[in-house]
Write an enzyme that holds these catalytic residues in place. Structure first.
Site, mmCIF file in Angstrom:
data_model
loop_
_atom_site.group_PDB
_atom_site.id
_atom_site.type_symbol
_atom_site.label_atom_id
_atom_site.label_comp_id
_atom_site.label_asym_id
_atom_site.label_seq_id
_atom_site.Cartn_x
_atom_site.Cartn_y
_atom_site.Cartn_z
ATOM 1 N N SER A 125 0.822 -1.199 0.000
ATOM 2 C CA SER A 125 0.000 0.000 0.000
ATOM 3 C C SER A 125 0.869 1.268 0.000
ATOM 4 O O SER A 125 1.716 1.418 -0.870
ATOM 5 C CB SER A 125 -0.956 -0.047 1.199
ATOM 6 O OG SER A 125 -2.009 0.871 1.052
ATOM 7 N N ASP A 314 -8.109 -5.727 -6.018
ATOM 8 C CA ASP A 314 -7.935 -4.454 -5.305
ATOM 9 C C ASP A 314 -8.222 -3.296 -6.253
ATOM 10 O O ASP A 314 -7.752 -3.298 -7.391
ATOM 11 C CB ASP A 314 -6.495 -4.359 -4.787
ATOM 12 C CG ASP A 314 -6.189 -3.049 -4.076
ATOM 13 O OD1 ASP A 314 -7.131 -2.451 -3.510
ATOM 14 O OD2 ASP A 314 -5.020 -2.630 -4.069
ATOM 15 N N HIS A 371 -6.288 -6.239 -1.853
ATOM 16 C CA HIS A 371 -5.183 -5.351 -1.463
ATOM 17 C C HIS A 371 -4.145 -6.077 -0.599
ATOM 18 O O HIS A 371 -2.958 -5.801 -0.699
ATOM 19 C CB HIS A 371 -5.805 -4.184 -0.686
ATOM 20 C CG HIS A 371 -4.882 -3.041 -0.409
ATOM 21 N ND1 HIS A 371 -4.425 -2.203 -1.398
ATOM 22 C CD2 HIS A 371 -4.350 -2.573 0.757
ATOM 23 C CE1 HIS A 371 -3.646 -1.271 -0.854
ATOM 24 N NE2 HIS A 371 -3.586 -1.471 0.439
#
Length: 396
Positions: A125, A314, A371
């Site tokens: 991320s 994601d 994610h």
């Protein structure tokens, strides 16, 4: 558990490999910015998961199966890392990477038996910013003979935000491809892309408030899609978003705020653990739109390998945007990487992803994952780590 520098205390967990002590040392950085590494430790690739009664269960696919792994709460103000001096709160990758480099120097002083081990930087991320910055800082320290030589072999970015000027414009295409928006909605949203790209370019050259401006402009692309998509979980488009983080991580905060747990960890009893710090998030706001891809080519030319991997479900740091910046990156192997054959990533006879690689660079699209790839596909994620560190990512 703590490394202290001046008034700043950086908190970490370190787990020796369940395999061999000479396995690589891997550092994991969680994103946010401002989210504690404990999110990964207890829900993704750490040795334990948290049961409903707050007891700990072994994770059969923890990355400690193949590495000596470090989970660090950073930047300062994240998780259990704290300071009594506001000057220790970071606002850019220079500050973040210097703190992490100093942390690693102190870590290896405290654990000299691991100095010779191979070293890898990993995370996901917003760590798409942290990871290249730290890799560059370590490489610079090694070349300048600063302190302890850290045996950096590679870095891996999972569903990361690395080059926003390329990744933000990919949102409408990803959303259209996945049936989140219609063609008419896609065409309408894409009209704002040139303004976003220009604002991102200005941020890169001018910095400061121009970066606030760029984020506000480019974020409208994402928010326009969310307004159409409703309560979709933007970390996993197969799910609904529940709560602030779209997942229920409440067991983590309950466990780490127990007085007996804080006492065992050596944490001040008055220090409250929150999964993600809004103060750190706000402090890093002018860093968001910075392009951290710029330092990567020099690392590749030095033979330090990079794996960019992304779960295909994601939205927020989607595989399409990541693939685009990786392919657009200018380095000596760009053309060869661009024409490299896409091969299957097979785990235990199951097609788990698609892989492109050339020289030190690999891009892996992971199937049936959002994610947080190690949470959604733990077996494939561990296998990915093992093969990549062993130089055999493309082999079945």
């Amino acid at each position: 558990f703590f490394f202290s520098a001046m008034k700043c205390r950086m908190f970490y967990f370190f787990f020796e490999s369940r395999n061999r002590k000479d396995d690589p040392v891997v550092i994991w950085l969680t994103g946010g910015p401002g989210c504690g590494s404990e999110l990964a430790l207890f829900y993704e690739n750490g040795p334990f998961h948290i049961a409903n009664n707050l007891s700990l269960l072994w994770n059969d696919y923890g990355w400690d199966q193949a590495s000596n792994i470090l989970f660090v709460d950073q930047p300062t103000g994240t998780g259990f890392s704290y300071t009594s001096d506001q000057a220790d709160i970071r606002h850019d990758e220079t500050g973040v990477s210097n703190d992490l480099y100093n942390f690693l120097q102190e870590f290896f002083k405290a654990h000299p038996e691991f100095i010779k081990n191979d070293f890898y930087i990993t995370g996901e991320s917003y760590a798409g910013h942290y990871i290249p910055a730290l890799a560059s800082r370590v490489n610079q320290g090694n070349k300048g003979n600063q302190g302890i030589h850290i045996n950096l072999k590679g870095f891996a970015i999972g569903n990361g935000l690395t080059n926003p000027a390329v990744q933000f414009p990919a949102y409408p295409d990803f959303a259209l491809d996945n049936g989140i928006i219609s063609k008419a909605e896609h065409d309408d949203i894409t009209k704002s892309i040139p303004v976003c790209e220009q604002a991102a370019k200005t941020c890169q050259t001018q910095g400061g408030t121009s970066c606030d401006n760029a984020l506000n402009i480019c974020y409208k692309i994402f928010s326009s899609i969310l307004s159409i998509a409703g309560d979709i979980n933007y970390y996993d488009i197969r799910k609904k978003c529940v709560g602030d983080l779209c997942y229920d991580f409440s067991h983590l905060e309950t466990l780490l705020n127990l007085q007996k747990v804080k006492s065992a960890l050596g944490v001040p009893v008055n220090l409250e653990f929150v999964s993600c710090s809004s103060a750190v998030y706000d402090a890093m706001i002018q860093d968001w739109m910075k392009n951290l891809e710029v330092g990567i080519p020099a690392l590749l030319e030095d033979g330090i390998k990079l794996l960019v991997y992304a779960g295909e479900k994601d939205l927020i740091c989607n595989w399409l945007g990541n693939s685009r910046w990786v392919h657009a990156m200018q380095w000596s192997g760009q053309k060869a990487f661009g024409t490299s054959p896409t091969v299957k990533f097979v785990v235990d006879g199951v097609d788990a992803g698609s892989l492109n690689s050339y020289g030190p660079l690999s891009f892996l699209k992971v199937y049936d994952a959002g994610h947080m790839v190690p949470m959604d596909q733990p077996k494939a994620a561990l296998e990915m780590l093992k093969r990549w560190m062993g130089g055999k990512l493309a082999t079945q």
